[in-house]
Design a protein around this motif. Structure first.
Motif, PDB file in Angstrom:
ATOM      1  N   THR A  32      -7.699 -20.773  -6.076  1.00  0.00           N
ATOM      2  CA  THR A  32      -6.531 -20.007  -5.403  1.00  0.00           C
ATOM      3  C   THR A  32      -5.777 -21.019  -4.278  1.00  0.00           C
ATOM      4  OG1 THR A  32      -8.420 -18.370  -5.056  1.00  0.00           O
ATOM      5  CG2 THR A  32      -6.743 -18.125  -3.668  1.00  0.00           C
ATOM      6  N   PHE A  34      -2.731 -20.327  -1.257  1.00  0.00           N
ATOM      7  CA  PHE A  34      -2.054 -19.642  -0.367  1.00  0.00           C
ATOM      8  C   PHE A  34      -0.509 -19.989   0.018  1.00  0.00           C
ATOM      9  CE2 PHE A  34      -6.091 -17.221   0.302  1.00  0.00           C
ATOM     10  CZ  PHE A  34      -6.886 -17.964  -0.062  1.00  0.00           C
ATOM     11  N   ILE A  93       4.509 -23.398   3.851  1.00  0.00           N
ATOM     12  CA  ILE A  93       3.338 -24.352   3.612  1.00  0.00           C
ATOM     13  C   ILE A  93       2.562 -23.538   2.604  1.00  0.00           C
ATOM     14  CG2 ILE A  93       1.482 -25.326   4.618  1.00  0.00           C
ATOM     15  CD1 ILE A  93       2.909 -24.770   7.540  1.00  0.00           C
ATOM     16  N   SER A  97      -7.486 -23.637  -2.306  1.00  0.00           N
ATOM     17  CA  SER A  97      -9.089 -23.610  -2.081  1.00  0.00           C
ATOM     18  C   SER A  97      -9.783 -23.587  -3.427  1.00  0.00           C
ATOM     19  CB  SER A  97      -9.148 -21.939  -1.301  1.00  0.00           C
ATOM     20  OG  SER A  97      -9.844 -21.200  -2.105  1.00  0.00           O
ATOM     21  N   PHE A  99     -13.829 -23.281  -5.038  1.00  0.00           N
ATOM     22  CA  PHE A  99     -15.357 -22.807  -4.601  1.00  0.00           C
ATOM     23  C   PHE A  99     -16.083 -24.010  -3.862  1.00  0.00           C
ATOM     24  CE2 PHE A  99     -19.032 -20.507  -4.802  1.00  0.00           C
ATOM     25  CZ  PHE A  99     -20.076 -21.303  -5.228  1.00  0.00           C
ATOM     26  N   GLY A 100     -16.424 -23.600  -2.754  1.00  0.00           N
ATOM     27  CA  GLY A 100     -17.296 -24.649  -1.901  1.00  0.00           C
ATOM     28  C   GLY A 100     -16.353 -25.515  -0.980  1.00  0.00           C
ATOM     29  N   PRO A 102     -13.390 -24.672   1.161  1.00  0.00           N
ATOM     30  CA  PRO A 102     -13.247 -24.316   2.418  1.00  0.00           C
ATOM     31  C   PRO A 102     -14.335 -23.961   3.258  1.00  0.00           C
ATOM     32  CG  PRO A 102     -12.779 -22.834   0.860  1.00  0.00           C
ATOM     33  CD  PRO A 102     -13.074 -24.075   0.103  1.00  0.00           C
ATOM     34  N   THR A 103     -15.440 -23.945   2.590  1.00  0.00           N
ATOM     35  CA  THR A 103     -16.832 -23.719   3.379  1.00  0.00           C
ATOM     36  C   THR A 103     -16.973 -24.893   4.258  1.00  0.00           C
ATOM     37  OG1 THR A 103     -17.617 -22.161   2.033  1.00  0.00           O
ATOM     38  CG2 THR A 103     -19.016 -23.146   3.351  1.00  0.00           C
ATOM     39  N   ASN A 104     -16.889 -26.113   3.637  1.00  0.00           N
ATOM     40  CA  ASN A 104     -17.461 -27.469   4.136  1.00  0.00           C
ATOM     41  C   ASN A 104     -16.350 -28.119   4.813  1.00  0.00           C
ATOM     42  OD1 ASN A 104     -20.060 -27.168   3.340  1.00  0.00           O
ATOM     43  ND2 ASN A 104     -19.338 -27.859   1.097  1.00  0.00           N
ATOM     44  N   TYR A 105     -15.194 -27.927   4.307  1.00  0.00           N
ATOM     45  CA  TYR A 105     -13.921 -28.917   4.813  1.00  0.00           C
ATOM     46  C   TYR A 105     -12.622 -27.964   5.284  1.00  0.00           C
ATOM     47  CZ  TYR A 105     -16.452 -32.004   1.572  1.00  0.00           C
ATOM     48  OH  TYR A 105     -17.273 -32.662   0.977  1.00  0.00           O
ATOM     49  N   GLY A 106     -12.730 -26.880   5.314  1.00  0.00           N
ATOM     50  CA  GLY A 106     -11.460 -26.210   5.851  1.00  0.00           C
ATOM     51  C   GLY A 106     -10.470 -26.052   4.898  1.00  0.00           C
ATOM     52  N   TYR A 107      -9.579 -25.209   4.813  1.00  0.00           N
ATOM     53  CA  TYR A 107      -8.593 -25.309   3.683  1.00  0.00           C
ATOM     54  C   TYR A 107      -7.651 -26.325   3.815  1.00  0.00           C
ATOM     55  CZ  TYR A 107      -9.884 -20.440   2.846  1.00  0.00           C
ATOM     56  OH  TYR A 107     -10.725 -19.343   2.709  1.00  0.00           O
ATOM     57  N   PHE A 109      -4.075 -28.075   3.186  1.00  0.00           N
ATOM     58  CA  PHE A 109      -2.623 -27.531   3.465  1.00  0.00           C
ATOM     59  C   PHE A 109      -1.650 -28.753   2.869  1.00  0.00           C
ATOM     60  CE2 PHE A 109      -2.723 -23.902   5.796  1.00  0.00           C
ATOM     61  CZ  PHE A 109      -3.932 -23.750   6.429  1.00  0.00           C
ATOM     62  N   GLY A 110      -0.579 -28.263   2.119  1.00  0.00           N
ATOM     63  CA  GLY A 110       0.254 -28.914   1.776  1.00  0.00           C
ATOM     64  C   GLY A 110       0.946 -29.617   3.037  1.00  0.00           C
TER      65      GLY A 110
END
Lengths: 118, 111
Positions: A32, A34, A93, A97, A99-100, A102-107, A109-110
């Motif tokens: 995914t 954004f 910007i 994301s 699987f797994g 963003p849970t551990n590291y955050g999203y 970003f470019g």
């Protein structure tokens, strides 16, 4: 790890022309992505969510025919601003994301693209 | 609709002082993110908070989450000039879901 590359960093274009911005996940597969827009001294406004291989989901008020999003592969999403006008000038910007992740590291970003339409 | 409120929006503080930035959100969520943005740059991930009572610290910054109060705090200890930036909290966002951002807190640390 978790690097997202965004190009170009800045672009100046004439009114009425189209601009394409690329967002690539370099070391992971982004299921995914954004796309956000940020005006000076404001927060990030989500424009759309794109999933690989399917149509993007646009937020209310965002013109899907003007902001074309393509997420053809797990590592690349593009945003094309069509028939750009000065009011489209902004900082765009992307974030990605998987699987797994963003849970551990955050999203992740470019680096952002500053678009100026003259 | 999820609403995220940060306060203060602007914060000017002297080096060496302590302060706290607050992030309130309107609906239940079990994940909250803090980001830093330098002028003209993109966002850098600072903390990911996943459960009630979670506390994380990195250098002079410490973040906490109270899911029952729907509140997260970002505490700055003995501020230094390098911490000057805009700090955003963002709420929600599962593995493939979107996050909702607060308005940001612009921190200026003066000598």
């Amino acid at each position: 790890g978790a690097v997202v590359s965004q190009h170009p960093s800045w672009v100046i274009c004439k009114s009425g022309t189209s601009v394409k911005i690329e967002c690539r996940s370099l070391d992971f597969q982004a299921t995914t992505m954004f796309w956000y827009r940020q005006f000076p001294k404001q927060s990030l406004m989500l424009m759309a969510t794109s999933n690989e291989g399917s149509k993007a989901t646009y937020e209310q008020g965002v013109e899907k025919d003007k902001f074309l999003i393509n997420h053809a592969s797990l590592t690349l999403s593009t945003l094309t601003v069509t028939s750009a006008h000065p009011e489209d000038s902004s900082f765009y910007i992307c974030s990605a994301s998987a699987f797994g992740r963003p849970t551990n590291y955050g999203y992740t970003f470019g680096s952002g693209t500053r678009l100026t339409v003259v | 609709e999820l609403k995220v409120e940060q306060n203060p929006l602007f914060l000017s503080m002297q080096e060496g002082k302590n302060y706290t930035i607050y992030c309130n959100y309107s609906t239940t969520s079990d994940r909250l993110y803090w980001y830093r943005q330098d002028p003209g740059k993109s966002l850098e991930s600072l903390f990911v908070l996943l459960s009630n009572g979670a506390v994380k610290q990195e250098g002079r910054l410490m973040a906490s989450l109270d899911t029952k109060a729907r509140l997260s705090t970002l505490h700055i200890t003995a501020a230094v000039h390098d911490l000057s930036a805009t700090y955003f909290c963002a709420v929600g966002g599962t593995n493939a879901g979107k996050s909702t951002f607060g308005d940001g807190t612009t921190l200026t640390v003066k000598p």
